[in-house]
Design a protein around this motif. Sequence first.
Motif, short mmCIF file in Angstrom:
data_model
loop_
_atom_site.label_atom_id
_atom_site.label_comp_id
_atom_site.label_asym_id
_atom_site.label_seq_id
_atom_site.Cartn_x
_atom_site.Cartn_y
_atom_site.Cartn_z
N LEU A 4 29.71 7.22 -4.76
CA LEU A 4 30.66 8.39 -3.73
C LEU A 4 31.74 8.03 -3.06
O LEU A 4 30.21 7.38 -2.30
CB LEU A 4 29.39 9.51 -3.06
CG LEU A 4 29.28 10.31 -4.16
CD1 LEU A 4 28.29 12.35 -3.06
CD2 LEU A 4 29.76 11.20 -5.18
N GLY A 11 31.95 9.05 -7.91
CA GLY A 11 33.10 10.33 -7.11
C GLY A 11 34.06 10.05 -6.30
O GLY A 11 33.61 9.71 -5.54
N PHE A 27 35.57 16.95 -5.91
CA PHE A 27 35.60 16.19 -6.32
C PHE A 27 37.15 16.15 -6.56
O PHE A 27 37.62 15.98 -7.42
CB PHE A 27 35.02 15.59 -7.35
CG PHE A 27 33.26 14.97 -6.88
CD1 PHE A 27 33.09 14.96 -6.91
CD2 PHE A 27 32.43 16.88 -7.68
CE1 PHE A 27 30.86 14.98 -7.07
CE2 PHE A 27 30.86 16.88 -7.66
CZ PHE A 27 30.46 15.59 -6.85
#
Length: 286
Positions: free
Chosen positions: A193, A265, A275
């Motif tokens: 992420l 992400g 997102f």
Amino acid sequence: MGNIWELDFYSRPILDENQKKVWEVLICESPSDVRAKTDSLFRYAQYCPSTQVNSVWLRTALQEAIDKAGEAPIKVRFFRRQMNNMITKACQDAGIPALPSRRTLFLSQWIKQRMEEVYPQEPGYQGKTNPSVRLERPLPQRLPDALEGKQWAFVTLEASDFADMPEWEIGFGEAFPLELAQLSPETRIPGILIFSPRALPIAGWMSGLEMAYLRYETKPENRLILETGATESWVVANIRTPQLLKEAEGFEQTKQNANGVHFIGVQSDPAAQSFEGFWLLQEVNV
């Protein structure tokens, strides 16, 4: 938004009556939904005599595929760089953008299936694979300064967690049916992420790339590399601390255990519920 197609045009391990290689065009729909059933996706296959291998023949086959599908795709992906000129010309003549890409997951699986089950049944079968020519790849590029994340983290999800992905709030992104990877629901899928106040521009930039896969390399130095397009790659992060080294090794091992499946992400901050970008990826050999 229309469909994306994946295309391969190359010789097969089959000889015709003149002992010349038989060529073939394969065209299939590029699946973008984790819940899609691959047996319902569009496919088109046609052999081509070696004497007719050119962009005109391919353009005609492409039009036949469009007629069969009932509509043209918004773009065509292909992975064989040595066929760039011919495929690009045929697609341009058909009014369709053609993009070199390693995101040809369904096509790669289909080719493997035909290598094992279809070509051996053909007269003139040669009994060996016909690999694509390996070409040099440029060195990884540094990410543009404005697109570097302020923070990032390794994370994992279970395969079953992706069942609800179509309901997630995602700005830019793409997925594929996990049935392609033949994963059990409890399989751990690794990812990273990226957090940044500029999450939207980062995700927008990534959406303009043909996202292929992430890999962790240890030479010439420890770093996380994003592979895109046919040959491009980008340094996402340098891995310097012992803790990150351990997590990076874990990411790579977990990715292998998940048949190459992983994800990226992009979010504005760790507390965000949506997102700006999310891509489900798979590293495969093409």
